[in-house]
Design an enzyme around this catalytic site. Structure first.
Site, PDB file in Angstrom:
ATOM      1  N   ASP A  53      -0.874  38.416 -59.181  1.00  0.00           N
ATOM      2  CA  ASP A  53      -1.651  39.563 -59.664  1.00  0.00           C
ATOM      3  C   ASP A  53      -1.511  40.770 -58.725  1.00  0.00           C
ATOM      4  O   ASP A  53      -1.456  41.915 -59.170  1.00  0.00           O
ATOM      5  CB  ASP A  53      -3.133  39.199 -59.783  1.00  0.00           C
ATOM      6  CG  ASP A  53      -3.391  38.331 -61.003  1.00  0.00           C
ATOM      7  OD1 ASP A  53      -2.614  38.429 -61.970  1.00  0.00           O
ATOM      8  OD2 ASP A  53      -4.364  37.557 -60.977  1.00  0.00           O
ATOM      9  N   GLY A  54      -1.464  40.493 -57.416  1.00  0.00           N
ATOM     10  CA  GLY A  54      -1.336  41.577 -56.430  1.00  0.00           C
ATOM     11  C   GLY A  54      -0.024  42.334 -56.645  1.00  0.00           C
ATOM     12  O   GLY A  54       0.000  43.567 -56.571  1.00  0.00           O
ATOM     13  N   ARG A  58       0.269  46.315 -57.529  1.00  0.00           N
ATOM     14  CA  ARG A  58       1.070  47.244 -56.699  1.00  0.00           C
ATOM     15  C   ARG A  58       2.148  47.937 -57.539  1.00  0.00           C
ATOM     16  O   ARG A  58       2.412  49.128 -57.369  1.00  0.00           O
ATOM     17  CB  ARG A  58       1.683  46.504 -55.501  1.00  0.00           C
ATOM     18  CG  ARG A  58       0.660  46.293 -54.372  1.00  0.00           C
ATOM     19  CD  ARG A  58       1.288  45.678 -53.134  1.00  0.00           C
ATOM     20  NE  ARG A  58       1.607  44.266 -53.324  1.00  0.00           N
ATOM     21  CZ  ARG A  58       0.706  43.278 -53.213  1.00  0.00           C
ATOM     22  NH1 ARG A  58      -0.548  43.540 -52.888  1.00  0.00           N
ATOM     23  NH2 ARG A  58       1.062  42.011 -53.405  1.00  0.00           N
ATOM     24  N   PHE A 170     -16.252  39.355 -60.095  1.00  0.00           N
ATOM     25  CA  PHE A 170     -16.751  38.018 -60.425  1.00  0.00           C
ATOM     26  C   PHE A 170     -17.205  37.275 -59.161  1.00  0.00           C
ATOM     27  O   PHE A 170     -18.235  36.590 -59.174  1.00  0.00           O
ATOM     28  CB  PHE A 170     -15.672  37.219 -61.159  1.00  0.00           C
ATOM     29  CG  PHE A 170     -16.164  35.880 -61.630  1.00  0.00           C
ATOM     30  CD1 PHE A 170     -17.082  35.786 -62.663  1.00  0.00           C
ATOM     31  CD2 PHE A 170     -15.720  34.709 -61.028  1.00  0.00           C
ATOM     32  CE1 PHE A 170     -17.549  34.549 -63.091  1.00  0.00           C
ATOM     33  CE2 PHE A 170     -16.194  33.475 -61.447  1.00  0.00           C
ATOM     34  CZ  PHE A 170     -17.102  33.390 -62.477  1.00  0.00           C
TER      35      PHE A 170
HETATM   36  P1  NAP Z   1      -4.403  39.483 -53.640  1.00  0.00           P
HETATM   37  O1  NAP Z   1      -4.318  38.456 -52.601  1.00  0.00           O
HETATM   38  O2  NAP Z   1      -3.223  39.839 -54.449  1.00  0.00           O
HETATM   39  O3  NAP Z   1      -5.571  39.124 -54.642  1.00  0.00           O
HETATM   40  C1  NAP Z   1      -6.724  38.553 -54.154  1.00  0.00           C
HETATM   41  C2  NAP Z   1      -7.200  37.539 -55.146  1.00  0.00           C
HETATM   42  O4  NAP Z   1      -7.717  38.264 -56.266  1.00  0.00           O
HETATM   43  C3  NAP Z   1      -6.093  36.621 -55.645  1.00  0.00           C
HETATM   44  O5  NAP Z   1      -6.585  35.309 -55.495  1.00  0.00           O
HETATM   45  C4  NAP Z   1      -5.944  36.982 -57.123  1.00  0.00           C
HETATM   46  O6  NAP Z   1      -5.996  35.826 -57.940  1.00  0.00           O
HETATM   47  C5  NAP Z   1      -7.255  37.632 -57.448  1.00  0.00           C
HETATM   48  N1  NAP Z   1      -7.176  38.622 -58.509  1.00  0.00           N
HETATM   49  C6  NAP Z   1      -6.655  39.882 -58.471  1.00  0.00           C
HETATM   50  N2  NAP Z   1      -6.884  40.504 -59.636  1.00  0.00           N
HETATM   51  C7  NAP Z   1      -7.548  39.607 -60.417  1.00  0.00           C
HETATM   52  C8  NAP Z   1      -8.073  39.663 -61.726  1.00  0.00           C
HETATM   53  N3  NAP Z   1      -7.993  40.775 -62.471  1.00  0.00           N
HETATM   54  N4  NAP Z   1      -8.686  38.564 -62.215  1.00  0.00           N
HETATM   55  C9  NAP Z   1      -8.801  37.448 -61.483  1.00  0.00           C
HETATM   56  N5  NAP Z   1      -8.356  37.333 -60.237  1.00  0.00           N
HETATM   57  C10 NAP Z   1      -7.734  38.411 -59.715  1.00  0.00           C
HETATM   58  O7  NAP Z   1      -5.050  40.729 -52.929  1.00  0.00           O
HETATM   59  P2  NAP Z   1      -4.817  42.237 -53.098  1.00  0.00           P
HETATM   60  O8  NAP Z   1      -3.398  42.604 -53.162  1.00  0.00           O
HETATM   61  O9  NAP Z   1      -5.685  42.869 -52.094  1.00  0.00           O
HETATM   62  O10 NAP Z   1      -5.404  42.406 -54.590  1.00  0.00           O
HETATM   63  C11 NAP Z   1      -6.480  43.197 -54.813  1.00  0.00           C
HETATM   64  C12 NAP Z   1      -7.467  42.530 -55.687  1.00  0.00           C
HETATM   65  O11 NAP Z   1      -8.074  41.439 -55.020  1.00  0.00           O
HETATM   66  C13 NAP Z   1      -8.598  43.491 -55.950  1.00  0.00           C
HETATM   67  O12 NAP Z   1      -8.315  44.328 -57.033  1.00  0.00           O
HETATM   68  C14 NAP Z   1      -9.797  42.603 -56.124  1.00  0.00           C
HETATM   69  O13 NAP Z   1     -10.121  42.379 -57.512  1.00  0.00           O
HETATM   70  C15 NAP Z   1      -9.408  41.295 -55.486  1.00  0.00           C
HETATM   71  N6  NAP Z   1     -10.304  41.031 -54.360  1.00  0.00           N
HETATM   72  C16 NAP Z   1     -11.130  39.969 -54.467  1.00  0.00           C
HETATM   73  C17 NAP Z   1     -12.055  39.718 -53.473  1.00  0.00           C
HETATM   74  C18 NAP Z   1     -12.969  38.552 -53.628  1.00  0.00           C
HETATM   75  O14 NAP Z   1     -12.835  37.852 -54.638  1.00  0.00           O
HETATM   76  N7  NAP Z   1     -13.891  38.335 -52.696  1.00  0.00           N
HETATM   77  C19 NAP Z   1     -12.139  40.541 -52.353  1.00  0.00           C
HETATM   78  C20 NAP Z   1     -11.287  41.619 -52.275  1.00  0.00           C
HETATM   79  C21 NAP Z   1     -10.368  41.861 -53.293  1.00  0.00           C
HETATM   80  P3  NAP Z   1      -4.796  34.875 -58.321  1.00  0.00           P
HETATM   81  O15 NAP Z   1      -4.978  33.711 -57.436  1.00  0.00           O
HETATM   82  O16 NAP Z   1      -5.058  34.570 -59.743  1.00  0.00           O
HETATM   83  O17 NAP Z   1      -3.530  35.646 -58.102  1.00  0.00           O
END
Ligand code: NAP
Length: 269
Positions: A53-54, A58, A170
């Protein structure tokens, strides 16, 4: 049938599995006559994004929210946006050529940020988060359609899209919103509930045709961090941030109508 004039962009990250998948995909698409340019082509008919997803998020930002639809090949974890598994590449190409898919619209979130002497426009796929720099508490006034809702103090506020509702939103107790619903969700991050600051402890979902405005208290206008789909931005002297659902959308191909529900079950249950 050959497809010699058809151009497809393939975007992949540096993971070993993504590079391996890219080589296989390239071979299979070339056999069918598709053209895959070395660099991103603005007239391509499809963007194939290899990664998790990341990687998808990007790619959307790097290519500035293109009108070209996306399809993802998942080499990450679960991949909410990434429908195709590497072992199903041949089946994917056959179904793509047979047009056996629907095109899904992905609603975005837009923020117009006003500072003392400038303005900035941001777009997000998952969410835009307002946080304090250096883990400080932020103090914010929140308005919905110009109506004052609350005086917030806490770690911050997430404004998420329906597609982003299964991400950060979530994990912090927000609701899952089906992607076809044109809405924004306001989710508090560790809200402080005291006599001075009263804010909702749960998230609120608003229709996409109304705006959300967040104003930092003047003492905190330089202490705000804006995080768009995981990318941190810092602006000095923020006076106001307005959030709306823009007319602009992006799109992705969907081959399996049950993918969303299967993903939900396997990720969260
Ligand atoms: P990343 O490591 O690519 O993503 C972080 C996690 O967020 C991965 O496990 C990914 O799940 C999940 N994710 C991203 N978009 C999602 C969506 N629309 N629905 C369900 N799961 C999703 O980190 P990154 O590059 O920084 O990505 C940014 C995203 O991470 C943000 O947009 C934010 O939504 C999420 N994030 C989550 C948290 C948290 O949950 N505490 C904290 C900060 C950011 P998969 O395992 O399915 O790939």
């Amino acid at each position: 049938m050959r497809h010699d004039n058809r151009i497809i962009n393939v975007i992949y990250n540096n993971d070993e599995s993504s590079i391996k998948t890219y080589k296989l995909l390239k071979k299979k698409l070339m056999e069918k006559g598709f053209n895959m340019p070395e660099s991103y082509h603005k007239e391509a008919e499809l963007n194939i994004c290899i990664g998790g997803d990341g990687a998808f998020l990007r790619a959307v930002h790097r290519y500035e929210f293109p009108d070209i639809p996306f399809i993802g090949i998942n080499t990450g974890h679960l991949g909410f946006f990434q429908e195709i598994l590497p072992e199903n590449i041949e089946d994917f190409i056959e179904r793509y050529m047979a047009k056996d898919y629907v095109i899904e619209k992905i609603f975005l979130v837009e923020s117009n940020i006003l500072t003392k002497d400038n303005s900035f426009k941001l777009l997000g796929v998952n969410e835009i988060v307002i946080k304090g720099i250096k883990s400080k508490v932020v103090h914010l006034e929140v308005f919905i359609n110009n109506n004052h809702l609350e005086r917030f103090a806490g770690d911050g506020i997430i404004i998420s899209t329906p597609a982003g509702s299964t991400g950060y939103n979530f994990s912090t107790g927000g609701s899952i919103v089906y992607p076809s619903l044109n809405t924004l969700q306001i989710t508090p991050l560790s809200p402080i509930s005291s006599r001075a600051y009263r804010s909702l402890l749960n998230s609120i979902i608003v229709p996409g045709d109304i705006s959300i405005t967040i104003k930092p208290e003047y003492r905190y206008e330089n202490s705000i961090l804006v995080v768009v789909d995981g990318m941190e931005l810092k602006y000095d002297g923020i006076t106001e941030m307005k959030f709306t659902v823009p007319k602009k959308t992006i799109s992705r191909l969907n081959f399996d109508k049950n993918m969303y529900w299967n993903n939900l079950k396997s990720k969260f249950l």
